[in-house]
Scaffold this motif. Structure first.
Motif, PDB file in Angstrom:
ATOM      1  N   ALA A   1      11.162   0.903 -16.392  1.00 53.73           N
ATOM      2  CA  ALA A   1      11.551   1.751 -15.267  1.00 53.73           C
ATOM      3  C   ALA A   1      12.997   2.201 -15.426  1.00 53.73           C
ATOM      4  CB  ALA A   1      11.359   1.000 -13.954  1.00 53.73           C
ATOM      5  N   GLU A   2      13.786   1.411 -16.114  1.00 59.02           N
ATOM      6  CA  GLU A   2      15.194   1.753 -16.350  1.00 59.02           C
ATOM      7  C   GLU A   2      15.334   3.085 -17.098  1.00 59.02           C
ATOM      8  OE1 GLU A   2      19.176   1.937 -16.380  1.00 59.02           O
ATOM      9  OE2 GLU A   2      17.950   0.622 -15.153  1.00 59.02           O
ATOM     10  N   TRP A   3      14.347   3.446 -17.914  1.00 56.95           N
ATOM     11  CA  TRP A   3      14.416   4.736 -18.616  1.00 56.95           C
ATOM     12  C   TRP A   3      14.483   5.886 -17.629  1.00 56.95           C
ATOM     13  CZ3 TRP A   3      10.460   4.712 -23.240  1.00 56.95           C
ATOM     14  CH2 TRP A   3      10.852   3.755 -24.180  1.00 56.95           C
ATOM     15  N   PHE A   4      13.717   5.774 -16.542  1.00 58.30           N
ATOM     16  CA  PHE A   4      13.717   6.835 -15.533  1.00 58.30           C
ATOM     17  C   PHE A   4      15.077   6.899 -14.846  1.00 58.30           C
ATOM     18  CE2 PHE A   4      12.634   8.635 -11.319  1.00 58.30           C
ATOM     19  CZ  PHE A   4      12.096   9.843 -11.747  1.00 58.30           C
ATOM     20  N   ALA A   5      15.627   5.740 -14.511  1.00 52.48           N
ATOM     21  CA  ALA A   5      16.957   5.696 -13.897  1.00 52.48           C
ATOM     22  C   ALA A   5      18.007   6.299 -14.837  1.00 52.48           C
ATOM     23  CB  ALA A   5      17.318   4.259 -13.526  1.00 52.48           C
TER      24      ALA A   5
ATOM     25  N   PHE B   1      10.024  14.001 -17.079  1.00 45.15           N
ATOM     26  CA  PHE B   1      10.310  12.713 -17.683  1.00 45.15           C
ATOM     27  C   PHE B   1       9.562  12.734 -19.014  1.00 45.15           C
ATOM     28  CE2 PHE B   1       9.049   7.999 -17.662  1.00 45.15           C
ATOM     29  CZ  PHE B   1      10.294   7.549 -18.079  1.00 45.15           C
ATOM     30  N   ARG B   2      10.304  12.683 -20.121  1.00 49.34           N
ATOM     31  CA  ARG B   2       9.669  12.792 -21.436  1.00 49.34           C
ATOM     32  C   ARG B   2       9.803  11.489 -22.213  1.00 49.34           C
ATOM     33  NH1 ARG B   2      11.635  17.607 -24.736  1.00 49.34           N
ATOM     34  NH2 ARG B   2      13.612  16.568 -24.365  1.00 49.34           N
ATOM     35  N   ILE B   3       8.691  11.104 -22.816  1.00 49.51           N
ATOM     36  CA  ILE B   3       8.620   9.893 -23.618  1.00 49.51           C
ATOM     37  C   ILE B   3       8.117  10.265 -25.001  1.00 49.51           C
ATOM     38  CG2 ILE B   3       7.464   7.658 -23.878  1.00 49.51           C
ATOM     39  CD1 ILE B   3       7.087   7.731 -20.782  1.00 49.51           C
ATOM     40  N   SER B   4       8.794   9.766 -26.002  1.00 42.81           N
ATOM     41  CA  SER B   4       8.359   9.931 -27.382  1.00 42.81           C
ATOM     42  C   SER B   4       7.653   8.636 -27.774  1.00 42.81           C
ATOM     43  CB  SER B   4       9.579  10.176 -28.277  1.00 42.81           C
ATOM     44  OG  SER B   4       9.200  10.253 -29.624  1.00 42.81           O
ATOM     45  N   ILE B   5       6.454   8.767 -28.329  1.00 41.57           N
ATOM     46  CA  ILE B   5       5.683   7.560 -28.649  1.00 41.57           C
ATOM     47  C   ILE B   5       4.908   7.740 -29.945  1.00 41.57           C
ATOM     48  CG2 ILE B   5       3.733   8.264 -27.208  1.00 41.57           C
ATOM     49  CD1 ILE B   5       3.482   5.175 -26.513  1.00 41.57           C
ATOM     50  N   SER B   6       4.857   6.652 -30.707  1.00 39.12           N
ATOM     51  CA  SER B   6       4.025   6.598 -31.922  1.00 39.12           C
ATOM     52  C   SER B   6       3.399   5.222 -31.959  1.00 39.12           C
ATOM     53  CB  SER B   6       4.911   6.814 -33.180  1.00 39.12           C
ATOM     54  OG  SER B   6       5.698   5.688 -33.428  1.00 39.12           O
ATOM     55  N   SER B   7       2.656   4.940 -32.995  1.00 36.57           N
ATOM     56  CA  SER B   7       2.014   3.633 -33.097  1.00 36.57           C
ATOM     57  C   SER B   7       3.043   2.509 -33.307  1.00 36.57           C
ATOM     58  CB  SER B   7       1.003   3.619 -34.236  1.00 36.57           C
ATOM     59  OG  SER B   7       1.658   3.880 -35.457  1.00 36.57           O
ATOM     60  N   ARG B   8       4.263   2.875 -33.687  1.00 40.37           N
ATOM     61  CA  ARG B   8       5.274   1.868 -33.976  1.00 40.37           C
ATOM     62  C   ARG B   8       6.459   1.834 -33.015  1.00 40.37           C
ATOM     63  NH1 ARG B   8       4.091   3.707 -39.387  1.00 40.37           N
ATOM     64  NH2 ARG B   8       3.004   2.037 -40.473  1.00 40.37           N
ATOM     65  N   SER B   9       6.626   2.893 -32.223  1.00 39.54           N
ATOM     66  CA  SER B   9       7.819   2.933 -31.363  1.00 39.54           C
ATOM     67  C   SER B   9       7.589   3.794 -30.121  1.00 39.54           C
ATOM     68  CB  SER B   9       9.018   3.460 -32.146  1.00 39.54           C
ATOM     69  OG  SER B   9       8.826   4.830 -32.462  1.00 39.54           O
ATOM     70  N   LYS B  10       8.514   3.615 -29.170  1.00 34.73           N
ATOM     71  CA  LYS B  10       8.517   4.451 -27.982  1.00 34.73           C
ATOM     72  C   LYS B  10       9.965   4.613 -27.566  1.00 34.73           C
ATOM     73  CE  LYS B  10       7.774   0.365 -25.182  1.00 34.73           C
ATOM     74  NZ  LYS B  10       6.889  -0.466 -24.478  1.00 34.73           N
ATOM     75  N   SER B  11      10.290   5.784 -27.017  1.00 35.00           N
ATOM     76  CA  SER B  11      11.668   6.023 -26.590  1.00 35.00           C
ATOM     77  C   SER B  11      11.711   7.104 -25.531  1.00 35.00           C
ATOM     78  CB  SER B  11      12.552   6.416 -27.790  1.00 35.00           C
ATOM     79  OG  SER B  11      12.095   7.629 -28.359  1.00 35.00           O
ATOM     80  N   LEU B  12      12.797   7.100 -24.782  1.00 34.89           N
ATOM     81  CA  LEU B  12      13.065   8.116 -23.784  1.00 34.89           C
ATOM     82  C   LEU B  12      13.606   9.343 -24.503  1.00 34.89           C
ATOM     83  CD1 LEU B  12      13.585   9.089 -20.838  1.00 34.89           C
ATOM     84  CD2 LEU B  12      15.799   7.921 -20.977  1.00 34.89           C
ATOM     85  N   LYS B  13      13.113  10.529 -24.139  1.00 37.89           N
ATOM     86  CA  LYS B  13      13.625  11.784 -24.705  1.00 37.89           C
ATOM     87  C   LYS B  13      14.494  12.443 -23.654  1.00 37.89           C
ATOM     88  CE  LYS B  13      12.558  13.701 -28.094  1.00 37.89           C
ATOM     89  NZ  LYS B  13      13.223  13.769 -29.373  1.00 37.89           N
ATOM     90  N   LEU B  14      15.788  12.555 -23.937  1.00 42.92           N
ATOM     91  CA  LEU B  14      16.703  13.212 -22.991  1.00 42.92           C
ATOM     92  C   LEU B  14      16.832  14.691 -23.303  1.00 42.92           C
ATOM     93  CD1 LEU B  14      19.457  10.486 -22.651  1.00 42.92           C
ATOM     94  CD2 LEU B  14      17.728  11.120 -20.992  1.00 42.92           C
TER      95      LEU B  14
END
Length: 153
Positions: A124-128, A140-153
């Motif tokens: 939830a901190e990603w949204f904050a 709210f954008r999220i980058s995701i693959s089978s190995r990682s996930k991250s917030l996209k600013l």
């Protein structure tokens, strides 16, 4: 790698529900192998030698969204207390182009970009962080693959 976009106003509704101190965080499947979430810092196994979700200490779980890939892709609140939805039991926020009720190719797009069904926690901190860094953000954008996930600013 897929970039998923969610409408900010709907995500805000989920975020507010998640952050309510009266709501208890729940683990998702991806959390079961995290030792820090168990009382003694050790994953507890059940009689089938699988991680036992009932042994996780909810107080140790971070507040989180659950990102679900099923027939479509959506966020839901990662807490025990449900937020009622209008067309389903739980309020969910579908990623752009990934709602099977609105997007003809949602299932195929989701499967092509993300593979098999899954549920992972999104802090939830990603949204904050997004709201702090980009207060006028519309998605709210999220980058995701089978190995990682991250917030996209």
């Amino acid at each position: 790698m897929a970039i998923l976009s969610f409408p900010i106003a709907d995500v805000q509704k989920l975020y507010d529900h998640i952050m309510d101190s009266n709501h208890t965080p729940t683990p998702c499947f991806g959390d079961l192998d995290t030792p820090e979430y168990y009382p003694n810092g050790v994953v507890v196994m059940d009689e089938n030698n699988l991680p036992d979700a009932s042994k996780i200490d909810p107080a140790k779980l971070p507040r989180a969204f659950h990102l679900v890939k099923g027939k479509g892709v959506y966020l839901m609140a990662g807490v025990e207390e449900t937020l009622p939805g209008t067309s389903s039991e739980n309020f969910v926020v579908y990623a752009k182009g990934m709602n099977p009720d609105l997007d003809d190719n949602a299932y195929y797009e989701a499967r092509h970009k993300l593979g098999d069904d899954f549920i992972v926690s999104i802090p939830a901190e990603w949204f904050a962080t997004l709201l702090r860094k980009k207060p006028a953000a519309k998605v709210f954008r999220i980058s995701i693959s089978s190995r990682s996930k991250s917030l996209k600013l």
